[in-house]
Design a protein around this motif. Structure first.
Motif: not given
Length: 466
Positions: A289-299
């Motif tokens: 879940x935290x990895x999804x947050x980081x991926x979307x923030x980077x996008x």
């Protein structure tokens, strides 16, 4: 400066549908067709009036010529001893006087015509016919048999007299019923027993008639061309003004987006930093879940860094990616309540497009569908099919739907039907898909709701289009 010639651009002639709604184009055709019908009707009435005037002139000339022949015949008969007017039919029958010699009259007229070169150039033929249409005596172009017209409703000006126009010989035919040829006009209670057929050359009438018809068709053709060019000019100028307005809105949108990008940079950087720290210390059960947050923030950070390019250059950085994997990954992460239907023909197929911009376009359609869907028994659907060398992605919902006016303006920047929103999502999504040779369409769904359809060319088509 507004272009005046309808085909002044290099994009081709069929570009109206790109910016103008189908309703506007249909309205232009209706107005053009109405003007054309009215002009043709008015022109036809004027043409028929001119032709009728020509016919009256030709008839008057024919009547004068017929009267001239009658006077000539009277002169010949009087020279032979015939005096005065013939007695009435009742007196002729009572005194057993002979019936007027119409056959002899026609033969006398034949001699008059043949002895006069001027009359020979004017008279095409003459004959005497019985009521059955059989010729009794004839010469020139007079036919052996003639179909006589009906005399049930005779004209009021010339009782029982008929004028016929013969386009083959370019002549006027006068059909004169005879009770007594020496009385050209006779009472209405007396019925004819024979008919005089007189055919006169009248090239002047036919030349003028042909000229009027040619002039009518030439003018109507020029009018049609003028209406067609005028319609093109109006639509082109209308489209050009819409383009100017769109460019002004794009300038405004670009200024607003750059200001927002500046304000978003610092918060996004802080969120990304905290997400990286959480990934180092978080337990394994929440790592994904935290990895999804980081991926979307980077996008989002990448989009903020390129916020100006979203407006100026919708193509972005195209890459080749798998359709099935990308759509399944996006829907499962962001919209797990949405049903997916991907046909087998799509498996393994790829498209060439900036992946971030595709995800942005599809997310926007899915978000709109989920927000408008009001039927929990029939959730939002994503259907992916293959149509030839193109991939078709449809987002279906059962929301309130859209009216015709809303559909026409749906892709205008800053236009929205929601209480919250900026009205730029669909505008950008359409620009992203069209930049790679695709299309984005939204239409009503049977039974209620809407269908948003993205069509993209497969990777080999997209590569060749660039």
């Amino acid at each position: 400066m507004i272009p005046l010639w309808p085909f002044s651009n290099k994009q081709g002639r069929n570009t109206f549908s790109n910016r103008l709604s189908s309703r506007t184009v249909l309205l232009s055709w209706i107005v053009t067709g109405s003007l054309l019908v009215v002009s043709v009707a008015v022109g036809w009435v004027i043409l028929r009036g001119q032709v009728f005037a020509l016919e009256l002139t030709a008839r008057n000339e024919g009547e004068r010529f017929l009267n001239y022949l009658v006077v000539s015949l009277r002169a010949v008969r009087e020279a032979e001893g015939w005096k005065g007017k013939p007695p009435p039919m009742e007196k002729m029958e009572k005194e057993k006087e002979p019936v007027p010699d119409f056959e002899g009259d026609v033969r006398i007229l034949e001699g008059i015509v043949k002895n006069n070169e001027r009359l020979q150039n004017r008279v095409a033929g003459m004959g005497l016919y019985s009521v059955s249409g059989k010729s009794i005596v004839r010469f020139g172009s007079a036919p052996p048999d003639f179909t006589l017209p009906s005399f049930e409703n005779p004209p009021m000006d010339f009782p029982f007299r008929h004028y016929l126009f013969n386009p083959k010989n370019r002549s006027l035919v006068i059909l004169q019923p005879l009770v007594d040829f020496r009385r050209v006009r006779f009472p209405s209670h007396e019925f004819p027993n024979q008919f005089l057929y007189l055919e006169l050359y009248n090239s002047k009438y036919w030349v003028r008639r042909t000229a009027f018809y040619l002039l009518f068709f030439v003018l109507e053709g020029l009018l049609l061309l003028g209406l067609w060019v005028g319609r093109k000019l109006v639509l082109r100028n209308w489209e050009y003004r819409m383009k100017l307005r769109e460019q002004e809105e794009l300038v405004l949108l670009g200024s607003a987006s750059r200001a927002l990008a500046h304000e978003f940079k610092n918060p996004l950087s802080a969120i990304a930093l905290q997400a990286d720290l959480l990934l180092r210390v978080c337990p394994d059960r929440v790592y994904d879940e935290v990895a999804v947050i980081r991926e979307e923030v980077n996008r989002m950070r990448r989009m903020v860094d390129r916020i100006g390019d979203l407006i100026r250059e919708p193509l972005g950085r195209p890459e080749v990616w798998n359709v099935q994997e990308t759509i399944e990954g996006l829907v499962k992460k962001r919209f797990p309540q949405v049903e997916m239907k991907i046909e087998k023909a799509v498996w393994g197929k790829k498209v060439r497009m900036d992946p971030d911009r595709f995800r942005s376009a599809l997310e926007n359609l899915l978000q709109n569908a989920c927000e408008s869907d009001s039927n929990p028994a029939e959730p939002v659907e994503v259907q992916v099919t293959s149509a030839g060398k193109r991939i078709v992605i449809e987002v279906r919902d059962r929301g309130e739907g859209l009216s015709g006016k809303e559909l026409d303006r749906l892709f205008d920047p800053f236009y929205t039907t929601k209480t919250k929103g900026f009205g730029i999502g669909l505008f950008l999504s359409k620009r992203f898909t069209e930049a790679v040779g695709g299309t984005l369409e939204i239409e009503p769904r049977d039974g209620g709701g809407t269908i948003a359809r993205i069509t993209l060319p497969e990777a080999e088509d997209a590569g060749s289009d660039r």
